[in-house]
Write a protein that holds these residues in place. Structure first.
Motif, PDB file in Angstrom:
ATOM      1  N   LYS A  16      15.288  -0.388   3.482  1.00 54.15           N
ATOM      2  CA  LYS A  16      15.888  -0.393   2.147  1.00 54.15           C
ATOM      3  C   LYS A  16      14.950  -1.221   1.287  1.00 54.15           C
ATOM      4  CE  LYS A  16      20.576   0.530   3.563  1.00 54.15           C
ATOM      5  NZ  LYS A  16      20.716   0.467   5.028  1.00 54.15           N
ATOM      6  N   LYS A  17      14.050  -0.538   0.599  1.00 52.98           N
ATOM      7  CA  LYS A  17      12.941  -1.244  -0.050  1.00 52.98           C
ATOM      8  C   LYS A  17      13.379  -2.086  -1.243  1.00 52.98           C
ATOM      9  CE  LYS A  17       8.146  -0.902  -1.319  1.00 52.98           C
ATOM     10  NZ  LYS A  17       6.883  -0.226  -1.118  1.00 52.98           N
ATOM     11  N   ASP A  18      14.518  -1.744  -1.841  1.00 51.28           N
ATOM     12  CA  ASP A  18      14.972  -2.523  -2.997  1.00 51.28           C
ATOM     13  C   ASP A  18      15.796  -3.745  -2.572  1.00 51.28           C
ATOM     14  OD1 ASP A  18      17.103  -1.106  -2.056  1.00 51.28           O
ATOM     15  OD2 ASP A  18      17.634  -0.178  -3.978  1.00 51.28           O
ATOM     16  N   GLY A 156      -0.729  -0.244   5.294  1.00 51.00           N
ATOM     17  CA  GLY A 156      -0.725   0.978   6.102  1.00 51.00           C
ATOM     18  C   GLY A 156      -1.496   2.087   5.403  1.00 51.00           C
ATOM     19  N   ASP A 157      -1.500   2.055   4.074  1.00 53.15           N
ATOM     20  CA  ASP A 157      -2.229   3.060   3.285  1.00 53.15           C
ATOM     21  C   ASP A 157      -3.737   2.915   3.447  1.00 53.15           C
ATOM     22  OD1 ASP A 157       0.274   3.748   2.387  1.00 53.15           O
ATOM     23  OD2 ASP A 157       0.026   2.928   0.372  1.00 53.15           O
ATOM     24  N   VAL A 158      -4.193   1.753   3.930  1.00 55.08           N
ATOM     25  CA  VAL A 158      -5.618   1.518   4.183  1.00 55.08           C
ATOM     26  C   VAL A 158      -5.931   1.798   5.663  1.00 55.08           C
ATOM     27  CG1 VAL A 158      -7.427  -0.267   4.263  1.00 55.08           C
ATOM     28  CG2 VAL A 158      -5.880  -0.117   2.287  1.00 55.08           C
ATOM     29  N   THR A 216       9.346  -3.529  -5.269  1.00 51.94           N
ATOM     30  CA  THR A 216       8.311  -4.538  -5.058  1.00 51.94           C
ATOM     31  C   THR A 216       7.270  -3.970  -4.107  1.00 51.94           C
ATOM     32  OG1 THR A 216      10.017  -6.224  -5.236  1.00 51.94           O
ATOM     33  CG2 THR A 216       7.911  -6.916  -4.290  1.00 51.94           C
ATOM     34  N   ASP A 217       6.007  -3.932  -4.545  1.00 51.31           N
ATOM     35  CA  ASP A 217       4.936  -3.433  -3.675  1.00 51.31           C
ATOM     36  C   ASP A 217       3.663  -4.208  -3.987  1.00 51.31           C
ATOM     37  OD1 ASP A 217       4.407  -0.688  -1.877  1.00 51.31           O
ATOM     38  OD2 ASP A 217       2.635  -1.592  -2.774  1.00 51.31           O
ATOM     39  N   VAL A 218       3.188  -4.938  -2.979  1.00 50.42           N
ATOM     40  CA  VAL A 218       2.024  -5.810  -3.221  1.00 50.42           C
ATOM     41  C   VAL A 218       0.696  -5.122  -2.893  1.00 50.42           C
ATOM     42  CG1 VAL A 218       3.280  -7.973  -2.923  1.00 50.42           C
ATOM     43  CG2 VAL A 218       2.260  -6.864  -0.922  1.00 50.42           C
ATOM     44  N   GLY A 224      -2.507   2.760  -5.071  1.00 45.14           N
ATOM     45  CA  GLY A 224      -3.288   2.400  -3.886  1.00 45.14           C
ATOM     46  C   GLY A 224      -3.368   3.554  -2.897  1.00 45.14           C
ATOM     47  N   LYS A 225      -2.225   4.190  -2.687  1.00 42.80           N
ATOM     48  CA  LYS A 225      -2.123   5.287  -1.732  1.00 42.80           C
ATOM     49  C   LYS A 225      -3.074   6.430  -2.104  1.00 42.80           C
ATOM     50  CE  LYS A 225       2.277   5.961  -0.999  1.00 42.80           C
ATOM     51  NZ  LYS A 225       2.388   5.009   0.100  1.00 42.80           N
ATOM     52  N   VAL A 226      -2.992   6.859  -3.364  1.00 42.78           N
ATOM     53  CA  VAL A 226      -3.759   8.039  -3.790  1.00 42.78           C
ATOM     54  C   VAL A 226      -5.256   7.722  -3.867  1.00 42.78           C
ATOM     55  CG1 VAL A 226      -4.084   9.739  -5.632  1.00 42.78           C
ATOM     56  CG2 VAL A 226      -1.778   9.038  -4.970  1.00 42.78           C
TER      57      VAL A 226
END
Ligand SMILES: Nc1ncnc2c1ncn2[C@@H]1O[C@H](COP(=O)(O)OP(=O)(O)OP(=O)(O)O)[C@@H](O)[C@H]1O
Ligand SMILES: [Mg+2]
Length: 264
Positions: A16-18, A156-158, A216-218, A224-226
């Motif tokens: 639950k990211k929020d 994880g996107d990296v 919230t995403d640091v 970052g993903k794209v």
């Protein structure tokens, strides 16, 4: 053995990211494990990466460790952030194993070396060996050692594109909570339009459209993903970003259906 597929399960979906405290989306996680299990067979080659969601971004934003570790309190936060990711990973792997996937946890920060937030190197010999031996390595976003500032966040996107290139993946599937790339953040703007394909022809336009995250995403959210996925496409590996909050969507992407946004 089949072609290698790399699947990222967004922290925005499995947690639950929020939420202000770490909270897993157990039902959704189990459903996703079910879809992976339905697709998976022992001759398939698969690497799973998962994000942190509320297990990571909140504590990192609060303590500022993504910009480096300077005092003792931040050292403790560095350790606690890592511990939390391991805790989430145990839950993820348990869910995968139940569905017949030989999910094996691999802590990227055990060998990753970062410098000013950029991944310089990470050992992947074990991941490669495991994949070729029919095991499914499960990696996850982590706080990692940084040579200039002790800590930065290894997303994880990296990790996903880093391994995709080195292991010769055929495809990277990014499961998140939106159906790919839009002209604006679709969770903030009702008039956001879906972009089915990102390629050199529209890259400049897409770049302007990319935002961070409504949560919230640091580590840069969708931007970052794209950016990472586009860099990967230049090296020859295509990606698909899909909304895996929708039941069946991950399975469709795994089966090669044209869902979400293709990055080529
Ligand atoms: N142009 C855009 N198109 C689509 N989504 C966008 C765009 N700009 C910003 N976003 C945001 O990106 C978010 C997805 O990225 P986010 O990093 O939050 O998820 P995640 O990577 O799945 O989670 P985690 O980082 O925990 O693994 C969406 O929820 C949306 O708010
Ligand atoms: Mg993210």
């Amino acid at each position: 053995m089949g072609e290698l597929i790399i699947v990222k399960l967004g922290g925005s979906v499995i947690t639950k990211k929020d939420s202000e405290t770490p909270e897993v989306n157990k039902e959704t996680l189990d459903r996703l494990a079910g879809e992976l299990g339905e697709w998976y067979s022992p001759e398939k080659r698969l690497v799973i990466i998962h994000g942190a969601g509320s297990y990571g971004h909140v504590i990192v934003r609060k303590t500022g460790i993504h910009e480096g570790v300077k005092n003792f309190e931040q050292r403790l936060a560095f350790a606690e952030t890592q511990r939390l990711q391991n805790e989430l990973d145990v839950i993820v792997c348990k869910s995968m194993i139940k569905e017949g996937i030989p999910a094996f946890p691999v802590q990227a920060s055990a060998t990753a070396v970062m410098n000013k937030g950029k991944l310089e190197k990470m050992d992947y010999e074990v991941v490669k060996g495991l994949v070729n031996a029919g095991i499914v390595p499960v990696l996850y976003g982590v706080p990692a050692y940084d040579t200039t500032r002790v800590c930065s966040i290894l997303s994880g996107d990296v990790i996903a594109p880093y391994l995709a290139v080195r292991l010769g993946a055929k495809m990277m599937i990014h499961g998140t909570n939106v159906n790919g790339v839009y002209t604006k953040d679709p969770r903030k703007h009702e008039d956001a339009e879906h972009i089915p394909e990102v390629s050199p022809e529209n890259w400049e336009k897409v770049r302007e459209a990319l935002g961070g995250s409504a949560d919230t995403d640091v580590t840069g959210g969708m931007r970052g993903k794209v950016e990472e996925a586009y860099e990967l496409a230049r090296k020859g590996v295509m990606s698909r970003i899909v909304d895996i909050t929708v039941p069946g969507m991950l399975l469709k992407a795994l089966n090669g259906e044209r869902v979400g946004t293709l990055i080529r």
